[in-house]
Design an enzyme around this catalytic site. Structure first.
Site, PDB file in Angstrom:
ATOM      1  N   HIS A  14       0.796  -1.201  -0.298  1.00 52.98           N
ATOM      2  CA  HIS A  14      -0.101  -0.100  -0.095  1.00 52.98           C
ATOM      3  C   HIS A  14       0.880   1.107   0.016  1.00 52.98           C
ATOM      4  CE1 HIS A  14      -3.918   2.029   1.579  1.00 52.98           C
ATOM      5  NE2 HIS A  14      -2.874   3.160   1.349  1.00 52.98           N
ATOM      6  N   ARG A  18       2.178   9.444  -5.968  1.00 53.54           N
ATOM      7  CA  ARG A  18       1.817  10.655  -6.513  1.00 53.54           C
ATOM      8  C   ARG A  18       2.623  10.815  -7.676  1.00 53.54           C
ATOM      9  NH1 ARG A  18      -1.184  10.919  -2.014  1.00 53.54           N
ATOM     10  NH2 ARG A  18      -0.247  11.673  -0.114  1.00 53.54           N
ATOM     11  N   LYS A  96      -8.990  -0.019  -6.013  1.00 53.39           N
ATOM     12  CA  LYS A  96      -9.080   0.611  -4.669  1.00 53.39           C
ATOM     13  C   LYS A  96     -10.346   1.380  -4.529  1.00 53.39           C
ATOM     14  CE  LYS A  96      -7.742   2.472  -0.492  1.00 53.39           C
ATOM     15  NZ  LYS A  96      -6.565   3.245  -0.358  1.00 53.39           N
ATOM     16  N   HIS A 135     -10.518   1.431   1.778  1.00 55.72           N
ATOM     17  CA  HIS A 135     -10.145   2.466   2.716  1.00 55.72           C
ATOM     18  C   HIS A 135     -11.640   2.289   3.588  1.00 55.72           C
ATOM     19  CE1 HIS A 135      -8.367   6.244   4.534  1.00 55.72           C
ATOM     20  NE2 HIS A 135      -9.858   5.924   5.219  1.00 55.72           N
ATOM     21  N   HIS A 245       3.550  14.362   1.420  1.00 52.36           N
ATOM     22  CA  HIS A 245       2.852  15.880   1.186  1.00 52.36           C
ATOM     23  C   HIS A 245       3.999  16.670   1.345  1.00 52.36           C
ATOM     24  CE1 HIS A 245      -1.318  14.509   1.351  1.00 52.36           C
ATOM     25  NE2 HIS A 245      -1.004  13.668   2.090  1.00 52.36           N
ATOM     26  N   ALA A 257      -3.151  14.615   5.460  1.00 56.29           N
ATOM     27  CA  ALA A 257      -3.166  13.532   6.403  1.00 56.29           C
ATOM     28  C   ALA A 257      -2.230  12.772   5.414  1.00 56.29           C
ATOM     29  CB  ALA A 257      -4.499  12.693   6.401  1.00 56.29           C
TER      30      ALA A 257
HETATM   31  O1  DOR Z   1      -3.323   9.252   5.603  1.00 56.85           O
HETATM   32  C1  DOR Z   1      -3.703   9.315   4.457  1.00 56.85           C
HETATM   33  N1  DOR Z   1      -3.306   9.673   3.446  1.00 56.85           N
HETATM   34  N2  DOR Z   1      -4.466   8.261   4.408  1.00 56.85           N
HETATM   35  C2  DOR Z   1      -4.970   8.004   3.104  1.00 56.85           C
HETATM   36  O2  DOR Z   1      -6.034   7.195   3.218  1.00 56.85           O
HETATM   37  C3  DOR Z   1      -4.699   8.763   2.050  1.00 56.85           C
HETATM   38  C4  DOR Z   1      -3.385   9.127   2.289  1.00 56.85           C
HETATM   39  C5  DOR Z   1      -2.839  10.370   1.184  1.00 56.85           C
HETATM   40  O3  DOR Z   1      -3.165  10.085  -0.243  1.00 56.85           O
HETATM   41  O4  DOR Z   1      -2.373  11.323   1.594  1.00 56.85           O
HETATM   42 ZN    ZN Z   2      -3.365   5.305   1.623  1.00 53.50          ZN
END
Ligand code: DOR
Ligand code: ZN
Length: 338
Positions: A14, A18, A96, A135, A245, A257
C-alpha cells in the site's frame, strides 16, 4: 557481533507515489529497497482508465530508474463494466475503493456502500479474480470510523464470498477481530500504526508528521495490531501507506493527512520485530504473505539489515520538493547494509 537479517523480495502492499516532481523524489526511495509495491490510484484526477493507468505505470518505472522494481497498479473504484475489467485485468493487481471524501483526493469515491448498489462491479471483479482494496472508514466520530465500518466489511465479505477483500491500513482491534471471521478478508498494516497511538499524535505537542487517516488509535488497538504482525498472521501484509505531502502542507493550518515512511520502513520494522524477539517472522510480514495472498512473482531482491544506528534525515529534498519523514532527526537502531 551486530545482528543481521536478510530479507527476500520486500514488498510494500500500500503505497502512494504521487506524480510529477514528487514521484521523481519518492519513487527511487522505495525502488531501492523494495521489489515491488501496490500503488494507490488517488491522483488528481484519479486513475480510472486503461490509458491513464499504463501511462502512470510508465512514469513510475521511469522515475524508479535502473532498480529492479515492479509497480503493482490499481484503479480507483467506480462502476466498471465486465468487458472493461476483462480488458484491464492483466495490468492491475486490484481496485481501490474509497468512500467519497473520506481522505486525500477521494472526493469522487463511492457514496453508497450498499452491497446491491456495488453488485455489478464487485461481481465482475469476483468472477475475474480482481481483489478489492478498501479504505474502511465511515464519516462518524474520528476515533470510531474504522470500527463503524466493520459491518460493511462483513456484508461485502458475505455477499461476495469469492472476492478477495483487503482491509487497508487497519488500526483497530475490531478489524483484527473481523479478519478471521471471513476467509476472503485480508489486511495491510502500516509501520506507524504498529508503533504509535493517538497520544503520540496529539497527546503532547501536536505532531503533524504523525497525522494520517485512519488516525492512530488506542493502546489496546495497537496491541492487537502488534500481535498479528509480530506473529506474521498469514492474512496480514505490510503496507506502508507512505503518503508524502510537501513539508508546507504538513506544517500548516489544515495539515494534510499522511505519514511519509518509505525510506525508513524496513529499518523501523527490523528494530520493532527485533525488540519483540520476532525477527524470524519479518520475512512473512514483509513479503511471503503478500506473495500468497496476491499470487504475484516480483523481481528478486535481497536486502540486508544490520543492528547499527541510523539517524533519520530531517527531510528528503530533490526536484524542488521537500518531504519530512516519520522520526526525522531521530536515531533508529537498525540500518540497511548498502
Ligand atoms: O493519511 C492518509 N493519506 N490516508 C489516506 O487514506 C490517503 C493518504 C494520502 O493519499 O495522502
Ligand atoms: Zn493510502
Amino acid at each position: 557481533m551486530s545482528k543481521l537479517i536478510t530479507l527476500q523480495t520486500p514488498l510494500d502492499m500500500h503505497l502512494h507515489l504521487r506524480d510529477a516532481q514528487m514521484l521523481q523524489l519518492v519513487a527511487p526511495l522505495t525502488a531501492k529497497t523494495f521489489s515491488g509495491a501496490l500503488v494507490m490510484p488517488n491522483l488528481v484526477p484519479p486513475v480510472t482508465t486503461k490509458e491513464a493507468l499504463l501511462a502512470y505505470k510508465q512514469r513510475i518505472c521511469n522515475a524508479a530508474g535502473d532498480e529492479k522494481f515492479e509497480p503493482y497498479m490499481t484503479l480507483f473504484f467506480q462502476h466498471y463494466s465486465y468487458d472493461f475489467l476483462k480488458e484491464v485485468k492483466e495490468h492491475i493487481i486490484g481496485i481501490k475503493l474509497y468512500p467519497a471524501g473520506i481522505t486525500t483526493n477521494s472526493e469522487t469515491g463511492v457514496s453508497s456502500l450498499d452491497s446491491e448498489t456495488l453488485r455489478p462491479t464487485l461481481e465482475a471483479m469476483s468472477e475475474l479474480g480482481i481483489p478489492l482494496c478498501v479504505h474502511g472508514e465511515t464519516n462518524g466520530f474520528v476515533m470510531d470510523r474504522e470500527k463503524e465500518f466493520m459491518p460493511i466489511y462483513a456484508s461485502l465479505a458475505e455477499a461476495f464470498p469469492k472476492l478477495k477483500i483487503i482491509m487497508e491500513h487497519i488500526t483497530t482491534k475490531a478489524a483484527v477481530d473481523l479478519l478471521d471471521k471471513y476467509d476472503n478478508l485480508f489486511a495491510t498494516i502500516t509501520v506507524q500504526h504498529l508503533l504509535i497511538t493517538l497520544d503520540d499524535v496529539a497527546g503532547g505537542m501536536l505532531k503533524p508528521h504523525l497525522f494520517c487517516k485512519p488516525i492512530a488509535k488506542r493502546y489496546e488497538d495497537r496491541s492487537a495490531l502488534q500481535k498479528v504482525a509480530l506473529s506474521a498472521h498469514p492474512k496480514v501484509m505490510f503496507g506502508s501507506d507512505s503518503a508524502p505531502h510537501p513539508k508546507h502542507k504538513k506544517e500548516s493550518c489544515g495539515c494534510a493527512a499522511g505519514v511519509f515512511t518509505a525510506p525508513i520502513a524496513l529499518q523501523i520494522l527490523a528494530q520493532f520485530f527485533d525488540k519483540y524477539k520476532s525477527l524470524e517472522n519479518l520475512q512473512a510480514f514483509i513479503s511471503d504473505n503478500a506473495l500468497n495472498i496476491y499470487g504475484i512473482t516480483p523481481p528478486k531482491k535481497e536486502v540486508t539489515l544490520i543492528q547499527k544506528e541510523f539517524i533519520v534525515p530531517q527531510s528528503y529534498d530533490n526536484f524542488g520538493e521537500t518531504v519530512v519523514p516519520m522520526y526525522a532527526g531521530e536515531t533508529i537502531t537498525w540500518s540497511i547494509v548498502e
